[in-house]
Write an enzyme that holds these catalytic residues in place. Sequence first.
Site, PDB file in Angstrom:
ATOM      1  N   GLU A   1       0.848  -1.195   0.000  1.00  0.00           N
ATOM      2  CA  GLU A   1       0.000   0.000   0.000  1.00  0.00           C
ATOM      3  C   GLU A   1       0.878   1.238   0.000  1.00  0.00           C
ATOM      4  O   GLU A   1       1.842   1.326   0.774  1.00  0.00           O
ATOM      5  CB  GLU A   1      -0.915   0.002   1.230  1.00  0.00           C
ATOM      6  CG  GLU A   1      -1.788   1.244   1.346  1.00  0.00           C
ATOM      7  CD  GLU A   1      -2.726   1.185   2.552  1.00  0.00           C
ATOM      8  OE1 GLU A   1      -3.149   0.062   2.926  1.00  0.00           O
ATOM      9  OE2 GLU A   1      -3.022   2.244   3.126  1.00  0.00           O
TER      10      GLU A   1
ATOM     11  N   GLU B   1      -2.792  11.317   3.131  1.00  0.00           N
ATOM     12  CA  GLU B   1      -3.816  11.076   4.130  1.00  0.00           C
ATOM     13  C   GLU B   1      -3.841  12.264   5.076  1.00  0.00           C
ATOM     14  O   GLU B   1      -2.806  12.873   5.354  1.00  0.00           O
ATOM     15  CB  GLU B   1      -3.554   9.802   4.929  1.00  0.00           C
ATOM     16  CG  GLU B   1      -3.750   8.517   4.165  1.00  0.00           C
ATOM     17  CD  GLU B   1      -3.601   7.306   5.060  1.00  0.00           C
ATOM     18  OE1 GLU B   1      -4.616   6.676   5.397  1.00  0.00           O
ATOM     19  OE2 GLU B   1      -2.443   6.998   5.426  1.00  0.00           O
TER      20      GLU B   1
END
Length: 283
Positions: free
Chosen positions: A143, A148
């Site tokens: 990932e 974020e």
Amino acid sequence: MRAGAQAVPTAPTGKETLVWSDEFNGNVRRGQPDPAKWTYDTGSSGWGNKELETYCAWGSNASPCTAEQPSAYLLGDGYLHIVARKMGDGVYSSARLKTQSLHGFLYGRIEARIRIPVGQGIWPAFWMLGDSIAAVGWPACGELDIMENIGKTPSTVYGSIHAPGGDLTKSLTLPDSQTLGEAFHVYGMIWSPGRVQFYFDNPSNVYARYTPADLPKGAIWPFDTGKFFILLNVAVGGNWPGNPDSSTKFPQEMLVDYVRVYAEGQDSPKAAAEHSSVREILH
């Protein structure tokens, strides 16, 4: 560029070729995101993080989703709109778009220009997962979290990698009490064999660098073994951001101006096309 400087679209260098993009143009009000480029994760499983939202596909009327109020749409203003709504007590709808089974990428410079939402319990993200997830699961697939943010740290962007046996995160915080949701910013990744770098607003402003040597002993680096697909989403609640509280206002909206993928050293249109070739995942 210093942290917090106004984001402007970046242009390819002489050694780069734009191999894939979505500019989210179009004149249709409440129009569908391009189905040749985007599909959706759906449901309310918590996604391994105890999230609260139900992700809705385009046109879904499965409660709490409603086709009359899509969670992801074009508005004719040049942006992708991803909207998280409170649909009832503890019930939220949102969207998680992805290029899985449509387009996958290995290496290059990948960026998006985004204005993120703000608020306690709100968790916007621009990220990638390995095409192999259907076969090997997570975290074996790898990932790459290009952007974020969580509402309780509104001035901080996080860039992370998740690999079998190791999770690494670095961050950049804006100065002078600026918050990321005040303006559009460019969030990007420079990805090459054995190296992942995350940047903010400009490729010269790298704030995180990772190599296999940075992982704990025994961890596996999965970022050179196959293509990855792109995801854009707004989560609500979860282990990391915590849940919304009385200060959180709804709806919350993430605006995406563009997503672009550049390849290094592609000398011909044919080479560029081969670099961005579609890889189907068989379920």
